[in-house]
Design an enzyme around this catalytic site. Structure first.
Site, PDB file in Angstrom:
ATOM      1  N   LYS A  50       0.793  -1.314   0.092  1.00 13.48           N
ATOM      2  CA  LYS A  50      -0.218  -0.059   0.020  1.00 13.48           C
ATOM      3  C   LYS A  50       0.967   1.367  -0.094  1.00 13.48           C
ATOM      4  O   LYS A  50       0.551   2.245  -0.913  1.00 13.48           O
ATOM      5  CB  LYS A  50      -0.952  -0.206   1.087  1.00 13.48           C
ATOM      6  CG  LYS A  50      -1.929  -1.082   1.142  1.00 13.48           C
ATOM      7  CD  LYS A  50      -2.661  -1.281   2.641  1.00 13.48           C
ATOM      8  CE  LYS A  50      -3.526  -2.465   2.311  1.00 13.48           C
ATOM      9  NZ  LYS A  50      -4.309  -2.673   3.697  1.00 13.48           N
ATOM     10  N   GLN A  94      -4.153  -1.318   9.976  1.00 12.38           N
ATOM     11  CA  GLN A  94      -4.475  -2.985   9.404  1.00 12.38           C
ATOM     12  C   GLN A  94      -4.952  -3.769  10.185  1.00 12.38           C
ATOM     13  O   GLN A  94      -4.671  -3.897  11.415  1.00 12.38           O
ATOM     14  CB  GLN A  94      -2.858  -3.254   8.927  1.00 12.38           C
ATOM     15  CG  GLN A  94      -2.717  -4.528   8.068  1.00 12.38           C
ATOM     16  CD  GLN A  94      -3.300  -4.452   6.788  1.00 12.38           C
ATOM     17  OE1 GLN A  94      -3.605  -3.579   6.393  1.00 12.38           O
ATOM     18  NE2 GLN A  94      -3.597  -5.785   6.210  1.00 12.38           N
ATOM     19  N   ASP A 117     -10.678   3.030   4.724  1.00 13.98           N
ATOM     20  CA  ASP A 117     -11.180   1.666   4.764  1.00 13.98           C
ATOM     21  C   ASP A 117     -12.471   1.634   4.505  1.00 13.98           C
ATOM     22  O   ASP A 117     -13.200   0.602   4.260  1.00 13.98           O
ATOM     23  CB  ASP A 117     -10.551   0.828   6.065  1.00 13.98           C
ATOM     24  CG  ASP A 117      -9.197   0.123   5.936  1.00 13.98           C
ATOM     25  OD1 ASP A 117      -9.388  -0.374   4.608  1.00 13.98           O
ATOM     26  OD2 ASP A 117      -8.439  -0.280   6.677  1.00 13.98           O
TER      27      ASP A 117
HETATM   28  N1  GUN Z   1      -6.959  -6.712   6.369  1.00 17.38           N
HETATM   29  C1  GUN Z   1      -7.371  -7.584   5.496  1.00 17.38           C
HETATM   30  N2  GUN Z   1      -8.062  -6.674   4.793  1.00 17.38           N
HETATM   31  C2  GUN Z   1      -7.970  -5.490   5.186  1.00 17.38           C
HETATM   32  C3  GUN Z   1      -8.454  -4.243   4.883  1.00 17.38           C
HETATM   33  O1  GUN Z   1      -9.214  -4.026   3.636  1.00 17.38           O
HETATM   34  N3  GUN Z   1      -8.102  -3.035   5.261  1.00 17.38           N
HETATM   35  C4  GUN Z   1      -7.520  -3.276   6.475  1.00 17.38           C
HETATM   36  N4  GUN Z   1      -6.964  -2.291   7.254  1.00 17.38           N
HETATM   37  N5  GUN Z   1      -7.151  -4.610   6.996  1.00 17.38           N
HETATM   38  C5  GUN Z   1      -7.233  -5.561   6.227  1.00 17.38           C
END
Ligand code: GUN
Length: 280
Positions: A50, A94, A117
């Protein structure tokens, strides 16, 4: 007949081209903060991905890699500081978080206008009540919708079955398909006679996270199958779909290279959108 593959990379590249154009017009550089706790290698890899993609586009990104044992109050204080910081446009924590931390408390602490998110209850509520595009929408299902649109998969009036009811994928996926006028079933681990239901799906989204879980006999011939499962098996990334599904489905998203690239693209899009809205 073998399924047509719906590749995510070219669609993600199209999103990036659009974003680059938008970013050139902005009098500021959007800034994304990604917070992760602990040393789970998969989470660390996703976060690096990311941050790297953000930099590639000219979005500033800061990764906060905190120890596993970070107290909840300390995490909340860090989020609050970013909420107050006018230079911060996006905040992503995350998941999954360590057990001593309340995920709900953390997600509710993020300022909704910086919640790239789309997991804050205000954004969840906006998605269900008013539809996508009003608040900030979860990245993976938003990526799936963009993928379906790109490959001109008709959604309105069709039977869509989503397997998996997580807050990250299944629930928001159901909301988006519903707003696009599909007739939606949301299946999960307690669903009886699952195969009878999945075989009804003209669009079948699998977000289970168990390799080979989706068998060919669970798929309606000609269906569009979206495989959101990504599990690391040794060195390989494997989806939910058994290899035989490609022989039954009309179209199928590959793993890797299907939904994955779209998720990151939608995160970048949310960051630019959040920055534009907030800085006006
Ligand atoms: N863990 C797995 N998928 C995601 C996501 O889309 N966002 C976040 N913050 N954590 C994740």
């Amino acid at each position: 007949m073998a399924a047509r593959f719906l590749y995510g990379k070219p669609v993600a590249e199209k999103v990036y081209a659009e974003l680059k154009r938008e970013l050139r017009e902005l009098p500021f550089v959007p800034h994304l903060h990604v917070i992760r706790l602990g040393e789970d290698p998969a989470s660390a890899a996703y976060v690096r991905l990311k941050a790297r993609q953000a930099r590639r586009l000219g979005i500033q990104s800061t990764v906060h890699a905190l120890p596993e044992e970070t107290p909840e109050e300390e995490l909340l204080a860090r989020i609050e500081a970013l909420n107050q910081d006018p230079e911060t446009d996006g905040i992503l924590v995350q998941l999954p978080l360590p057990k001593h931390i309340s995920t709900a408390r953390v997600l509710e602490a993020i300022a909704p206008e910086k919640d790239v998110d789309g997991f804050h209850p205000l954004n969840v509520g906006r998605l269900w009540s008013r539809g996508p595009g009003v608040g900030l929408d979860p990245c993976t299902p938003a990526g799936v919708m963009r993928l379906l649109e790109h490959y001109r998969v008709p959604v309105g009036g069709r039977r869509a079955v989503v397997v998996g009811r997580s807050n990250i994928v299944g629930k928001p996926m159901a909301a988006m398909l519903l707003h696009a006028d599909a007739t939606v079933s949301l299946a999960h681990s307690k669903t009886r006679d699952l195969a009878d239901l999945t075989r009804e799906g003209e669009i079948l989204v699998s977000a289970v996270g168990r390799p080979g879980y989706l068998k060919p006999e669970m798929v309606r011939p000609g269906a569009v199958v979206v495989d959101v499962g990504i599990t690391r098996v040794g060195e390989a990334l494997v989806g939910d779909a058994d290899p035989g599904v490609a022989e039954v489905a009309g179209a199928l998203t590959p793993v890797p290279g299907g939904v994955g690239p779209m998720t990151v693209a939608m995160l970048m899009r949310n960051t630019v959108l959040a920055a534009k809205r907030r800085r006006g």
